[in-house]
Design an enzyme around this catalytic site. Sequence first.
Site, PDB file in Angstrom:
ATOM      1  N   GLU A   1      52.760 -12.006  27.247  1.00  0.00           N
ATOM      2  CA  GLU A   1      52.934 -12.844  28.446  1.00  0.00           C
ATOM      3  C   GLU A   1      51.519 -12.993  29.016  1.00  0.00           C
ATOM      4  OE1 GLU A   1      53.341 -12.723  32.622  1.00  0.00           O
ATOM      5  OE2 GLU A   1      52.395 -14.207  31.333  1.00  0.00           O
TER       6      GLU A   1
ATOM      7  N   GLU B   1      42.343 -17.033  33.836  1.00  0.00           N
ATOM      8  CA  GLU B   1      42.128 -15.669  33.323  1.00  0.00           C
ATOM      9  C   GLU B   1      41.715 -15.728  31.851  1.00  0.00           C
ATOM     10  OE1 GLU B   1      45.928 -13.694  35.647  1.00  0.00           O
ATOM     11  OE2 GLU B   1      45.365 -12.817  33.752  1.00  0.00           O
TER      12      GLU B   1
HETATM   13  N1  LIG Z   1      50.245 -13.431  32.441  1.00  0.00           N
HETATM   14  C1  LIG Z   1      49.131 -12.978  32.992  1.00  0.00           C
HETATM   15  N2  LIG Z   1      48.206 -13.803  33.504  1.00  0.00           N
HETATM   16  N3  LIG Z   1      48.932 -11.674  33.078  1.00  0.00           N
HETATM   17  C2  LIG Z   1      49.984 -10.736  32.664  1.00  0.00           C
HETATM   18  C3  LIG Z   1      49.558  -9.912  31.484  1.00  0.00           C
HETATM   19  C4  LIG Z   1      48.252  -9.226  31.735  1.00  0.00           C
HETATM   20  C5  LIG Z   1      48.270  -7.803  31.145  1.00  0.00           C
HETATM   21  O1  LIG Z   1      47.570  -7.817  29.916  1.00  0.00           O
HETATM   22  C6  LIG Z   1      46.480  -6.902  29.956  1.00  0.00           C
HETATM   23  N4  LIG Z   1      45.393  -7.518  29.168  1.00  0.00           N
HETATM   24  C7  LIG Z   1      44.746  -8.684  29.418  1.00  0.00           C
HETATM   25  N5  LIG Z   1      43.820  -8.929  28.472  1.00  0.00           N
HETATM   26  C8  LIG Z   1      43.891  -7.894  27.583  1.00  0.00           C
HETATM   27  C9  LIG Z   1      43.205  -7.572  26.372  1.00  0.00           C
HETATM   28  N6  LIG Z   1      42.243  -8.391  25.894  1.00  0.00           N
HETATM   29  N7  LIG Z   1      43.549  -6.447  25.711  1.00  0.00           N
HETATM   30  C10 LIG Z   1      44.523  -5.630  26.197  1.00  0.00           C
HETATM   31  N8  LIG Z   1      45.218  -5.859  27.353  1.00  0.00           N
HETATM   32  C11 LIG Z   1      44.902  -6.989  28.020  1.00  0.00           C
HETATM   33  C12 LIG Z   1      46.137  -6.767  31.421  1.00  0.00           C
HETATM   34  O2  LIG Z   1      45.511  -5.526  31.680  1.00  0.00           O
HETATM   35  C13 LIG Z   1      47.521  -6.856  32.062  1.00  0.00           C
HETATM   36  O3  LIG Z   1      48.167  -5.585  32.100  1.00  0.00           O
END
Ligand SMILES: NC(=[NH2+])NCCC[C@H]1O[C@@H](n2cnc3c(N)ncnc32)[C@H](O)[C@@H]1O
Length: 409
Positions: A190, A199
């Site tokens: 997601e 983001e």
């Molecule tokens: N829908 C969104 N806008 N954000 C919801 C998901 C975002 C989740 O993914 C994690 N997250 C984001 N990028 C990464 C990455 N490159 N690697 C691991 N976790 C990640 C982040 O820490 C958060 O817990």
Amino acid sequence: MLENESVESREAEEFIGLADFVAEGGEQLSFSVGDKLLVHDKSSEVWWWAEFQGHFGYVPSSYLNQTPEDLEEDAWQDDEYFENYGTLRLHLEMLADKARTETYRQVILSNSATLRGRIILDVGCGTGVLSLFCATLSQPAAVYAVEASSMAEHTQQLVQQNGGEEIITVFQERVENLTLPAKVDVLLSEWMGNCLLFEFMLESVLLARDRWLKKGGMMWPSSACLTVVPCQAFSDYRKKVEFWDNTYGLNFSYLKSLAQKEFLSKPKFSHHLLPEDCLSSPADVITLDLLTIQVSDIERLRGEFRFTVEKSGMFHGFTAWFSAYFLSLEEHGQTIQLNTGPHSELTHWKQTLFMLDAPVSIEKGDVITGSLCLQRNPVWRRHLSIIFSWNINSTDASKIHTKCFPMWR
Ligand SMILES: NC(=[NH2+])NCCC[C@H]1O[C@@H](n2cnc3c(N)ncnc32)[C@H](O)[C@@H]1O
């Protein structure tokens, strides 16, 4: 020329182009996204006198970003980004969003038979809710739950307390830097931000796909689209701009141009668009196939639109939202859709409002044609600019309006 140069060379500041700009008329200066310009005169709010490759001309200030001297913080702002996701605030917001979370649950439930024995990668698992849906609603061989923030420590506990430890392995790491035990059959994530891309977590998802998704594997979401509609926004315009016409009996209209610049130059997140404020049927302007789109493609995404106005009123701006689609793992299974638009159940994203500097009265039958460009910020890699170009009842290029909305830098 010498005199000009001495004037020009004084206190010039370096700026970077946030989007392509095509000069109209000799006095303006064209440039492309990422170009570094020297700005010599910012006396006007809107048009600055700049130099690029020895040419001088006027450029729109909204298309420029100050280049940070030395990018002391990294361009991804990862420390701040992952610190935010290390607290419960954002995870509560996402988990409390029933439309969002139930859709993913429905996808896993309706594919539970075919998920049996498969390997699933959950990119950015947060609290692990999607991985726990997989482990409790189906019998996959393994789920790799990847979470870069400190939330992963709690995720490990939640997996244990919900009986998922046999199936789910939690990795506290950026998915780009990770070595997994095996390639996966399904990549689940997601990742959608405001206006779909904000983001730019999508880049991480695509890098994970390229490295870990088996040939013929499934991406969930499988596709996504950005939808746009011309709309009314009387209440916002009244509260932000018309407010100054009569402030406790005083005439503060002198502040209206400042109000326009301060309140209307950026998109408005979490806007709740009412169906009755739509001036026409919405249109899907940009569509992404998550199996085939390349990281290089998301630097700049562009789509055209043509709206026939269905009700007379005021054209205050455009509203945008996204939908995500989940193909079934079964041959003729049904595709599930998460629609964050005004005709669906409200989600935590709500919609995003882009207001024109000045509203335009519009009639039923008028035609608004134009284009939308999502231009990734060349410096701040989680940010983008959204450029709307439009005209009303005319294809005359000289009547095209353009507005560039930074999100956020
Ligand atoms: N829908 C969104 N806008 N954000 C919801 C998901 C975002 C989740 O993914 C994690 N997250 C984001 N990028 C990464 C990455 N490159 N690697 C691991 N976790 C990640 C982040 O820490 C958060 O817990």
